[in-house]
Design an enzyme around this catalytic site. Sequence first.
Site, PDB file in Angstrom:
ATOM      1  N   ILE A 172       0.841  -1.201   0.000  1.00 45.06           N
ATOM      2  CA  ILE A 172       0.000   0.000   0.000  1.00 45.06           C
ATOM      3  C   ILE A 172       0.879   1.255   0.000  1.00 45.06           C
ATOM      4  O   ILE A 172       0.616   2.209  -0.744  1.00 45.06           O
ATOM      5  CB  ILE A 172      -0.972  -0.009   1.206  1.00 45.06           C
ATOM      6  CG1 ILE A 172      -1.936  -1.198   1.078  1.00 45.06           C
ATOM      7  CG2 ILE A 172      -1.738   1.309   1.294  1.00 45.06           C
ATOM      8  CD1 ILE A 172      -2.774  -1.476   2.310  1.00 45.06           C
ATOM      9  N   ARG A 252      -3.389   1.204  11.281  1.00 47.65           N
ATOM     10  CA  ARG A 252      -4.316   0.776  12.331  1.00 47.65           C
ATOM     11  C   ARG A 252      -4.301   1.870  13.387  1.00 47.65           C
ATOM     12  O   ARG A 252      -3.263   2.522  13.601  1.00 47.65           O
ATOM     13  CB  ARG A 252      -3.880  -0.544  12.970  1.00 47.65           C
ATOM     14  CG  ARG A 252      -4.106  -1.786  12.108  1.00 47.65           C
ATOM     15  CD  ARG A 252      -5.587  -2.161  12.011  1.00 47.65           C
ATOM     16  NE  ARG A 252      -5.812  -3.382  11.275  1.00 47.65           N
ATOM     17  CZ  ARG A 252      -6.145  -3.456   9.983  1.00 47.65           C
ATOM     18  NH1 ARG A 252      -6.276  -2.356   9.266  1.00 47.65           N
ATOM     19  NH2 ARG A 252      -6.367  -4.614   9.409  1.00 47.65           N
ATOM     20  N   GLU A 281     -12.819   1.185  17.515  1.00 50.83           N
ATOM     21  CA  GLU A 281     -13.708   1.333  16.350  1.00 50.83           C
ATOM     22  C   GLU A 281     -15.011   0.598  16.598  1.00 50.83           C
ATOM     23  O   GLU A 281     -14.968  -0.545  17.047  1.00 50.83           O
ATOM     24  CB  GLU A 281     -13.012   0.795  15.088  1.00 50.83           C
ATOM     25  CG  GLU A 281     -11.788   1.613  14.729  1.00 50.83           C
ATOM     26  CD  GLU A 281     -11.087   1.137  13.453  1.00 50.83           C
ATOM     27  OE1 GLU A 281     -11.521   0.136  12.850  1.00 50.83           O
ATOM     28  OE2 GLU A 281     -10.088   1.771  13.066  1.00 50.83           O
ATOM     29  N   HIS A 300     -12.849   3.746   8.801  1.00 54.37           N
ATOM     30  CA  HIS A 300     -12.149   2.530   8.356  1.00 54.37           C
ATOM     31  C   HIS A 300     -12.719   2.030   7.016  1.00 54.37           C
ATOM     32  O   HIS A 300     -13.229   0.897   6.928  1.00 54.37           O
ATOM     33  CB  HIS A 300     -12.232   1.426   9.422  1.00 54.37           C
ATOM     34  CG  HIS A 300     -11.125   0.411   9.278  1.00 54.37           C
ATOM     35  ND1 HIS A 300     -10.569  -0.260  10.336  1.00 54.37           N
ATOM     36  CD2 HIS A 300     -10.468  -0.047   8.174  1.00 54.37           C
ATOM     37  CE1 HIS A 300      -9.629  -1.095   9.894  1.00 54.37           C
ATOM     38  NE2 HIS A 300      -9.553  -0.980   8.579  1.00 54.37           N
ATOM     39  N   ILE A 301     -12.573   2.860   5.998  1.00 54.76           N
ATOM     40  CA  ILE A 301     -13.154   2.526   4.689  1.00 54.76           C
ATOM     41  C   ILE A 301     -12.079   2.403   3.607  1.00 54.76           C
ATOM     42  O   ILE A 301     -12.363   2.526   2.422  1.00 54.76           O
ATOM     43  CB  ILE A 301     -14.209   3.582   4.258  1.00 54.76           C
ATOM     44  CG1 ILE A 301     -13.613   4.999   4.285  1.00 54.76           C
ATOM     45  CG2 ILE A 301     -15.447   3.490   5.127  1.00 54.76           C
ATOM     46  CD1 ILE A 301     -14.518   6.061   3.664  1.00 54.76           C
ATOM     47  N   GLY A 302     -10.830   2.137   4.039  1.00 55.42           N
ATOM     48  CA  GLY A 302      -9.734   2.064   3.071  1.00 55.42           C
ATOM     49  C   GLY A 302     -10.026   1.158   1.887  1.00 55.42           C
ATOM     50  O   GLY A 302      -9.762   1.504   0.733  1.00 55.42           O
TER      51      GLY A 302
HETATM   52  P1  NAP Z   1       2.889  -4.881   3.499  1.00 53.64           P
HETATM   53  O1  NAP Z   1       3.028  -5.005   2.028  1.00 53.64           O
HETATM   54  O2  NAP Z   1       3.326  -6.014   4.369  1.00 53.64           O
HETATM   55  O3  NAP Z   1       3.646  -3.531   3.930  1.00 53.64           O
HETATM   56  C1  NAP Z   1       3.946  -3.228   5.241  1.00 53.64           C
HETATM   57  C2  NAP Z   1       5.232  -2.430   5.247  1.00 53.64           C
HETATM   58  O4  NAP Z   1       5.491  -2.013   6.585  1.00 53.64           O
HETATM   59  C3  NAP Z   1       6.437  -3.234   4.788  1.00 53.64           C
HETATM   60  O5  NAP Z   1       7.120  -2.492   3.810  1.00 53.64           O
HETATM   61  C4  NAP Z   1       7.290  -3.401   6.042  1.00 53.64           C
HETATM   62  O6  NAP Z   1       8.653  -3.357   5.657  1.00 53.64           O
HETATM   63  C5  NAP Z   1       6.878  -2.167   6.846  1.00 53.64           C
HETATM   64  N1  NAP Z   1       7.056  -2.367   8.284  1.00 53.64           N
HETATM   65  C6  NAP Z   1       6.697  -3.416   9.042  1.00 53.64           C
HETATM   66  N2  NAP Z   1       7.046  -3.214  10.316  1.00 53.64           N
HETATM   67  C7  NAP Z   1       7.642  -2.001  10.367  1.00 53.64           C
HETATM   68  C8  NAP Z   1       8.236  -1.232  11.395  1.00 53.64           C
HETATM   69  N3  NAP Z   1       8.303  -1.699  12.669  1.00 53.64           N
HETATM   70  N4  NAP Z   1       8.725  -0.031  11.092  1.00 53.64           N
HETATM   71  C9  NAP Z   1       8.701   0.439   9.813  1.00 53.64           C
HETATM   72  N5  NAP Z   1       8.160  -0.246   8.783  1.00 53.64           N
HETATM   73  C10 NAP Z   1       7.641  -1.451   9.060  1.00 53.64           C
HETATM   74  O7  NAP Z   1       1.371  -4.616   3.898  1.00 53.64           O
HETATM   75  P2  NAP Z   1       0.262  -3.791   3.077  1.00 53.64           P
HETATM   76  O8  NAP Z   1      -0.507  -4.703   2.226  1.00 53.64           O
HETATM   77  O9  NAP Z   1       0.904  -2.581   2.474  1.00 53.64           O
HETATM   78  O10 NAP Z   1      -0.673  -3.349   4.319  1.00 53.64           O
HETATM   79  C11 NAP Z   1      -0.148  -2.576   5.361  1.00 53.64           C
HETATM   80  C12 NAP Z   1      -1.163  -2.394   6.476  1.00 53.64           C
HETATM   81  O11 NAP Z   1      -2.164  -1.473   6.069  1.00 53.64           O
HETATM   82  C13 NAP Z   1      -1.952  -3.637   6.876  1.00 53.64           C
HETATM   83  O12 NAP Z   1      -1.234  -4.472   7.733  1.00 53.64           O
HETATM   84  C14 NAP Z   1      -3.172  -3.047   7.549  1.00 53.64           C
HETATM   85  O13 NAP Z   1      -2.940  -2.879   8.920  1.00 53.64           O
HETATM   86  C15 NAP Z   1      -3.308  -1.677   6.879  1.00 53.64           C
HETATM   87  N6  NAP Z   1      -4.501  -1.596   6.013  1.00 53.64           N
HETATM   88  C16 NAP Z   1      -5.477  -0.700   6.325  1.00 53.64           C
HETATM   89  C17 NAP Z   1      -6.587  -0.593   5.515  1.00 53.64           C
HETATM   90  C18 NAP Z   1      -7.684   0.372   5.826  1.00 53.64           C
HETATM   91  O14 NAP Z   1      -8.811   0.102   5.496  1.00 53.64           O
HETATM   92  N7  NAP Z   1      -7.371   1.503   6.400  1.00 53.64           N
HETATM   93  C19 NAP Z   1      -6.719  -1.427   4.382  1.00 53.64           C
HETATM   94  C20 NAP Z   1      -5.703  -2.323   4.109  1.00 53.64           C
HETATM   95  C21 NAP Z   1      -4.590  -2.408   4.944  1.00 53.64           C
HETATM   96  P3  NAP Z   1       9.772  -4.108   6.558  1.00 53.64           P
HETATM   97  O15 NAP Z   1       9.281  -5.504   6.745  1.00 53.64           O
HETATM   98  O16 NAP Z   1      11.036  -3.992   5.758  1.00 53.64           O
HETATM   99  O17 NAP Z   1       9.851  -3.344   7.833  1.00 53.64           O
END
Ligand code: NAP
Length: 347
Positions: A172, A252, A281, A300-302
């Site tokens: 994302i 989150r 939430e 929470h409508i991402g």
């Molecule tokens: P992803 O591809 O796994 O990306 C997460 C990124 O965060 C990775 O690049 C990871 O890199 C980094 N990360 C993990 N721990 C970290 C830390 N301690 N410090 C800094 N960076 C860190 O996941 P995604 O698909 O993009 O989704 C990310 C999150 O978005 C989900 O887990 C969810 O909580 C949230 N989300 C929200 C909505 C919404 O409706 N608002 C919708 C979808 C997802 P490294 O491993 O190299 O650290």
Amino acid sequence: MNAPEAKRVTLRFAMTKPRAFISRRIPRSALEIIASACDYTMWDDLMPAPRDHFLRAAAEADGVLVMPTERIDAEFLAAAPRVRVVANMGVGYDNIDVPALTARGVLVTNTPDVLTEATADLAWALLMAAARRVVEGHKAIEAGAWGAWHPFYMLGQDVFGATIGIVGAGRIGAAIARRARAFNMRILYHNRRRAPQLEAALLAEYRAFDDLLRESDYVVAATPLTAETRGLFDARAFALMKDTAVFVNISRGAVVKEEDLVEALKRGRPWAAASDVFAVEPTPRDNPLLSLPNFVGTPHIGSATLRTRTDMATLAARNLVNALTGQAPLTPVNPEVWPIKLANGLR
Ligand code: NAP
């Protein structure tokens, strides 16, 4: 047992369908995937089932399709001894105690990729709304408070050509960064590990967390919620941001200390904030953030577009059915569980 009887027993076993429980009403196309391979029950409502009903239904199931609002923990494991797969309809799985499920040989799956673009769009909607005071402006019109045009009325922050800093530049985060390219922005990012592909493809520059906060005009949180990221954005982090910065959270709620954000916004550092996610939430109406003019919230409508939610439900359904019928899951969270303990019918 003579030979014909043995054959009957074998046949009956082979025709036994796995049992699935679906914890919320889901799009028909996804339901049909499950119905084609499983006997299922579904909590046919838009609101969650009471916890005791959820646990009773899970007790009968070989696999469950759940929402990110369902807690999948030790209590669940104790109540659902048959379950061998938990298919989460969401990419984040902070609702699930993955180590505990792995230890029990239960597969966990999630729904990455299919929601990436919709969530990045929403991050940008929030960023623009906060930067250009869209909600505040709308409220002013509604309240009859739109005075004469003057050179200093409702001034916002420039987006085009500014610097964006993405904390958690994964799927994302990278999609947010791609959109930033079209706004001619300088892109900074912070992950635990550098991402050379991102640097090459988007000219993104790696920064230590504190440096990213100091240098960015827009700070976007897009990490998963983990022990490391819980409370990451606190008073100290906000104090490092510019007094013109806009902070956006689509990760989150718990990655932010909300009470610290309230105080920081009152002091004007960051200048504004926007969030799709909250510590609790639905967030209560009296959450102090909601009374601040420089805060914009969404519920929470991402991933909330029809196409994306249908794709998420379909992927979750495929994961569930695959795992229950001995085929490899498409997007496992704990692939080490597959196929050793999961092989169909062996548990
Ligand atoms: P992803 O591809 O796994 O990306 C997460 C990124 O965060 C990775 O690049 C990871 O890199 C980094 N990360 C993990 N721990 C970290 C830390 N301690 N410090 C800094 N960076 C860190 O996941 P995604 O698909 O993009 O989704 C990310 C999150 O978005 C989900 O887990 C969810 O909580 C949230 N989300 C929200 C909505 C919404 O409706 N608002 C919708 C979808 C997802 P490294 O491993 O190299 O650290």
